[in-house]
Design a protein around this motif. Structure first.
Motif, PDB file in Angstrom:
ATOM      1  N   ALA A  19     -13.621  41.422   6.195  1.00 18.04           N
ATOM      2  CA  ALA A  19     -13.466  40.858   4.849  1.00 18.04           C
ATOM      3  C   ALA A  19     -14.743  40.145   4.400  1.00 18.04           C
ATOM      4  O   ALA A  19     -15.148  40.270   3.235  1.00 18.04           O
ATOM      5  CB  ALA A  19     -12.280  39.903   4.829  1.00 18.04           C
ATOM      6  N   ALA A  20     -15.394  39.425   5.313  1.00 15.28           N
ATOM      7  CA  ALA A  20     -16.589  38.674   4.926  1.00 15.28           C
ATOM      8  C   ALA A  20     -17.692  39.635   4.475  1.00 15.28           C
ATOM      9  O   ALA A  20     -18.366  39.411   3.470  1.00 15.28           O
ATOM     10  CB  ALA A  20     -17.065  37.826   6.094  1.00 15.28           C
ATOM     11  N   GLN A  21     -17.846  40.737   5.209  1.00 12.41           N
ATOM     12  CA  GLN A  21     -18.875  41.724   4.837  1.00 12.41           C
ATOM     13  C   GLN A  21     -18.572  42.369   3.497  1.00 12.41           C
ATOM     14  O   GLN A  21     -19.468  42.726   2.744  1.00 12.41           O
ATOM     15  CB  GLN A  21     -18.928  42.836   5.890  1.00 12.41           C
ATOM     16  CG  GLN A  21     -19.684  42.486   7.139  1.00 12.41           C
ATOM     17  CD  GLN A  21     -19.621  43.674   8.087  1.00 12.41           C
ATOM     18  OE1 GLN A  21     -18.553  44.194   8.371  1.00 12.41           O
ATOM     19  NE2 GLN A  21     -20.775  44.098   8.550  1.00 12.41           N
ATOM     20  N   ALA A  22     -17.285  42.545   3.244  1.00 17.40           N
ATOM     21  CA  ALA A  22     -16.884  43.269   2.040  1.00 17.40           C
ATOM     22  C   ALA A  22     -16.941  42.383   0.797  1.00 17.40           C
ATOM     23  O   ALA A  22     -16.823  42.874  -0.318  1.00 17.40           O
ATOM     24  CB  ALA A  22     -15.475  43.823   2.217  1.00 17.40           C
ATOM     25  N   GLU A  23     -17.160  41.111   1.016  1.00 18.05           N
ATOM     26  CA  GLU A  23     -17.067  40.149  -0.088  1.00 18.05           C
ATOM     27  C   GLU A  23     -17.893  40.538  -1.320  1.00 18.05           C
ATOM     28  O   GLU A  23     -17.415  40.479  -2.429  1.00 18.05           O
ATOM     29  CB  GLU A  23     -17.534  38.792   0.422  1.00 18.05           C
ATOM     30  CG  GLU A  23     -16.822  37.643  -0.219  1.00 18.05           C
ATOM     31  CD  GLU A  23     -17.200  36.359   0.496  1.00 18.05           C
ATOM     32  OE1 GLU A  23     -18.363  35.959   0.361  1.00 18.05           O
ATOM     33  OE2 GLU A  23     -16.339  35.822   1.214  1.00 18.05           O
ATOM     34  N   ARG A  24     -19.132  40.890  -1.083  1.00 16.36           N
ATOM     35  CA  ARG A  24     -19.994  41.163  -2.239  1.00 16.36           C
ATOM     36  C   ARG A  24     -20.050  42.647  -2.591  1.00 16.36           C
ATOM     37  O   ARG A  24     -20.975  43.108  -3.244  1.00 16.36           O
ATOM     38  CB  ARG A  24     -21.386  40.624  -1.949  1.00 16.36           C
ATOM     39  CG  ARG A  24     -21.465  39.142  -2.225  1.00 16.36           C
ATOM     40  CD  ARG A  24     -22.700  38.534  -1.641  1.00 16.36           C
ATOM     41  NE  ARG A  24     -22.660  38.581  -0.177  1.00 16.36           N
ATOM     42  CZ  ARG A  24     -23.658  38.135   0.595  1.00 16.36           C
ATOM     43  NH1 ARG A  24     -24.735  37.647   0.067  1.00 16.36           N
ATOM     44  NH2 ARG A  24     -23.551  38.194   1.912  1.00 16.36           N
ATOM     45  N   GLN A  25     -19.028  43.362  -2.175  1.00 13.26           N
ATOM     46  CA  GLN A  25     -19.058  44.812  -2.357  1.00 13.26           C
ATOM     47  C   GLN A  25     -19.049  45.215  -3.836  1.00 13.26           C
ATOM     48  O   GLN A  25     -19.714  46.172  -4.209  1.00 13.26           O
ATOM     49  CB  GLN A  25     -17.865  45.423  -1.607  1.00 13.26           C
ATOM     50  CG  GLN A  25     -17.948  46.881  -1.347  1.00 13.26           C
ATOM     51  CD  GLN A  25     -19.060  47.285  -0.378  1.00 13.26           C
ATOM     52  OE1 GLN A  25     -20.081  46.607  -0.240  1.00 13.26           O
ATOM     53  NE2 GLN A  25     -18.878  48.405   0.258  1.00 13.26           N
ATOM     54  N   ALA A  26     -18.313  44.468  -4.661  1.00 19.29           N
ATOM     55  CA  ALA A  26     -18.285  44.808  -6.091  1.00 19.29           C
ATOM     56  C   ALA A  26     -19.677  44.647  -6.697  1.00 19.29           C
ATOM     57  O   ALA A  26     -20.128  45.489  -7.477  1.00 19.29           O
ATOM     58  CB  ALA A  26     -17.261  43.945  -6.819  1.00 19.29           C
ATOM     59  N   ALA A  27     -20.365  43.595  -6.308  1.00 19.10           N
ATOM     60  CA  ALA A  27     -21.725  43.379  -6.823  1.00 19.10           C
ATOM     61  C   ALA A  27     -22.650  44.501  -6.357  1.00 19.10           C
ATOM     62  O   ALA A  27     -23.524  44.963  -7.088  1.00 19.10           O
ATOM     63  CB  ALA A  27     -22.245  42.022  -6.359  1.00 19.10           C
ATOM     64  N   ARG A  28     -22.453  44.945  -5.132  1.00 20.82           N
ATOM     65  CA  ARG A  28     -23.273  46.062  -4.624  1.00 20.82           C
ATOM     66  C   ARG A  28     -22.996  47.328  -5.448  1.00 20.82           C
ATOM     67  O   ARG A  28     -23.908  48.079  -5.783  1.00 20.82           O
ATOM     68  CB  ARG A  28     -22.959  46.322  -3.154  1.00 20.82           C
ATOM     69  CG  ARG A  28     -23.401  45.188  -2.256  1.00 20.82           C
ATOM     70  CD  ARG A  28     -23.113  45.492  -0.784  1.00 20.82           C
ATOM     71  NE  ARG A  28     -23.333  44.305   0.009  1.00 20.82           N
ATOM     72  CZ  ARG A  28     -22.427  43.734   0.816  1.00 20.82           C
ATOM     73  NH1 ARG A  28     -21.236  44.294   0.964  1.00 20.82           N
ATOM     74  NH2 ARG A  28     -22.712  42.646   1.477  1.00 20.82           N
TER      75      ARG A  28
END
Ligand code: GLU
Length: 478
Positions: free
Chosen positions: A354-363
Motif C-alpha cells: 500500500a505504501a508503494q502504491a500511494e502515489r500511483q495516481a500521480a505517476r
C-alpha cells in the motif's frame, strides 16, 4: 428513417463456441445503441444448439465481454437449449396446419437425388417428394427410418425486405427449397434439437424482436426465416426489420481473423485497452456521424438511429485503435488508471504494498500522455517497484566520466533537500551551475541510473515520485 412504430427490441444472439469476436461485439454494439436510442430493450440470447461445441466457459466469457464493454442487456440471457419444449410445440402445430411435413428420405437417397440433378445440369435441391399437395399421392412412410421435419416453403413469389443497411433485397422462392427444421432426437423424441433457422425465428417472434441487426453472413438465411415467420404469424402479422452489417476485414482485405492478431474482446481488455475506447472505435467500423471520430457513449446513443450504416466492409486499423485509446487514457481519472495498472501488475505477478502504491495516481498523471495502453503505462511504472538494470549502451552514451562527479554531487544534495519536485529541480540547477554542465548532459545520466531509460518526463517530477532512499540507492554506483 421513419421512427419505429413499436417499442424497439433488438437482440444479440451469439453462439457460445468461443470468445466474443470483435465482429460480434460490433454487431452487439449497434443493436444495443439502436435499442437505447429509441428507449427500447436489448435482449441477450445464447444460441447453444450446437451442443458439441458450446461451453459454459464461452457463455461466461461472452457475458463478461459484453459487461466490460458496457453493453448491458435488459432481458436474458435466454438459452435456446432451455426452449426445446417450445420449439417442439411450434413444430407440432406446423405439422398439424401443414406448413411443415415429415420427410423419410435417407441420406443415400438425398445423395442420389442431388447427383441426378447435377448430371442434368440443375442446381441441387430437395425435390419435394414428401411434400404434401392436394391430389398428390405420397410414398408410404418407410419402416425403420425416422423422418426429418421440413418447412413447406412457398413455391412462387418473391421474398422482399428493405434492409436497414443494404436497402431492398429480393429473393425468388424458387431459389429456396424445403429446408429441414428438425431431425429426430437422440432421446427417441420425434423432434430433436431444431435447426438454426427455425430456432431463430421462434425466438425472434417470442421475444418480440422488432429489429434484427446482425452480420451479413446471414443475408442468405433471411428469406427462409421470413417465410417461416410468415407461416407462424399468418397474414397481416408484422415482420421484424432486418439490418445486415458488413463484416470487418483485416488489413489485407480478408475477413478479420486470428491470423491478423487478437480478435477476442477480452484480449483487448488484457492488452490494456479501455472499454470506452473499444466502444468508440468499434462504432466507427461501419457507421459514421459526419466527421466525428471521438465521441462519448451518450453521443453514440443520441446519434445512432439506424442511418449512416456503411454498405461496404470496414477495415480493422490497429494504429487508429491505439490513437483512440491514447485519447481516452489521457481523459481517464488517474485513480482509475492506477487501479487498472494494479490489475496489470497482478497479472505480472508483481506484488505492490500500500505504501508503494500511494502515489500511483500521480505517476499515472505524469506518464499517461506517452502511453497508448494500460500495458504501456504499467511498463513505465514498473521501475517504481522493481530493481532496474541500466543498459550497457545507455551507460556508455550517457554516464561518462564528465558527468559522474556531478551525479555524486546531486546524490549528496538529494539526501537532504525537501522531497518535492520543486526542491529536486532546484538541486539539479545548483549542480549544473557548480559543474558547468547543461541539463541535456545531466538529466539523461540521472534517467539512465534511476529509470534505466534515457528519456522520461521531466526528471524532477519523475524522481519526486520515488522514495528518496530508492533514488539515493540507484545513484550509489556512480
Ligand atoms: N448465432 C448466430 C451467430 O452467432 C446469430 C444469428 C442471428 O443473429 O440471427 O452468427
Amino acid at each position: 428513417m421513419t421512427p419505429p412504430t413499436l417499442p424497439v427490441r433488438t437482440r444479440i444472439a451469439p453462439s457460445p463456441t468461443g470468445f466474443l469476436h470483435l465482429g460480434t461485439a460490433r454487431t452487439a454494439l449497434f443493436a444495443w445503441a439502436f435499442a437505447r436510442h429509441f428507449g427500447g430493450a436489448f435482449v441477450l440470447r445464447i444460441e447453444d444448439t450446437d451442443v458439441e461445441r458450446s461451453t459454459q466457459e464461452a457463455v461466461d466469457q461472452i457475458v463478461e465481454a459484453l459487461r466490460w464493454l458496457g453493453l448491458d442487456h435488459d432481458e436474458g440471457p435466454f438459452f435456446q437449449m432451455q426452449r426445446l419444449d417450445r420449439y417442439r410445440e411450434v413444430i407440432g402445430r406446423m405439422l398439424d396446419e401443414g406448413s411443415a411435413y415429415r420427410c423419410w428420405c435417407t441420406p443415400d437417397e438425398l445423395d442420389a437425388m442431388r447427383e441426378a440433378q447435377r448430371a442434368r445440369g440443375e442446381k441441387p435441391r430437395y425435390d419435394g417428394r414428401w411434400r404434401p399437395e392436394t391430389g398428390k399421392k405420397l410414398p408410404p412412410p418407410r419402416a425403420g427410418v425416422r423422418p426429418v421435419i421440413r418447412f413447406r416453403n412457398p413455391e412462387d413469389g418473391v421474398v422482399t425486405w428493405d434492409d436497414l443497411v443494404k436497402g431492398p433485397i429480393s429473393i425468388a422462392n424458387r431459389e429456396l427449397d424445403d429446408l429441414i427444421i428438425a431431425r429426430p432426437g437422440d432421446d427417441g423424441h420425434e423432434i430433436g434439437v431444431p435447426t438454426y433457422n427455425f430456432c431463430v425465428v421462434v425466438d425472434d417472434l417470442d421475444m418480440a424482436i422488432t429489429h434484427v441487426i446482425r452480420g451479413d453472413d446471414h443475408v442468405n438465411n433471411t428469406p427462409r426465416q421470413i417465410n417461416i415467420l410468415r407461416a407462424l404469424l399468418g397474414p397481416g402479422g408484422e415482420l421484424p426489420r432486418y439490418g445486415h452489417v458488413p463484416m470487418i476485414l483485416g488489413p489485407d482485405g480478408d475477413k478479420l481473423s486470428k491470423r491478423h492478431g487478437a480478435v477476442s474482446v477480452l484480449q483487448y481488455r488484457d492488452a490494456g485497452y479501455l472499454p470506452e475506447a473499444m466502444v468508440n472505435y468499434l462504432a466507427r467500423l461501419g457507421w459514421s456521424h459526419g466527421d466525428d471520430e471521438l465521441f462519448t457513449r451518450e453521443q453514440l446513443v443520441a446519434w445512432f438511429d439506424g442511418r449512416h450504416l456503411a454498405r461496404s466492409a470496414a477495415q480493422w486499423d490497429a494504429a487508429k485503435l491505439a490513437w483512440v485509446n491514447a485519447h481516452y487514457m489521457k481523459a481517464a481519472p488517474d485513480d482509475r488508471l492506477a487501479a487498472l495498472v494494479a490489475d496489470e501488475f497482478g497479472r505480472r505477478g508483481l506484488v505492490v504494498d500500500a505504501a508503494q502504491a500511494e502515489r500511483q495516481a500521480a505517476r499515472c498523471m505524469l506518464f499517461k500522455d506517452r502511453c497508448s495502453t494500460i500495458v504501456e503505462l504499467a511498463d513505465w511504472l514498473e521501475m517504481y517497484f522493481v530493481a532496474i538494470t541500466p543498459r550497457e549502451a545507455d551507460l556508455v552514451a550517457h554516464v561518462g566520466d564528465a558527468v559522474r562527479p556531478a551525479l555524486r554531487d546531486l546524490r549528496d544534495r538529494l539526501a537532504t533537500v525537501p522531497w518535492t519536485a520543486a526542491d529536486i529541480a532546484a538541486a539539479l540547477k545548483d549542480v549544473l551551475a557548480a559543474h558547468r554542465l547543461k541539463m541535456p548532459q545531466l538529466a539523461p545520466a540521472v534517467r539512465v541510473m534511476v529509470c534505466a531509460r534515457a528519456q522520461t518526463p521531466s526528471i524532477d517530477a519523475v524522481l519526486a515520485l520515488f522514495a528518496r532512499d530508492e533514488v539515493l540507492a540507484r545513484l550509489r554506483g556512480v
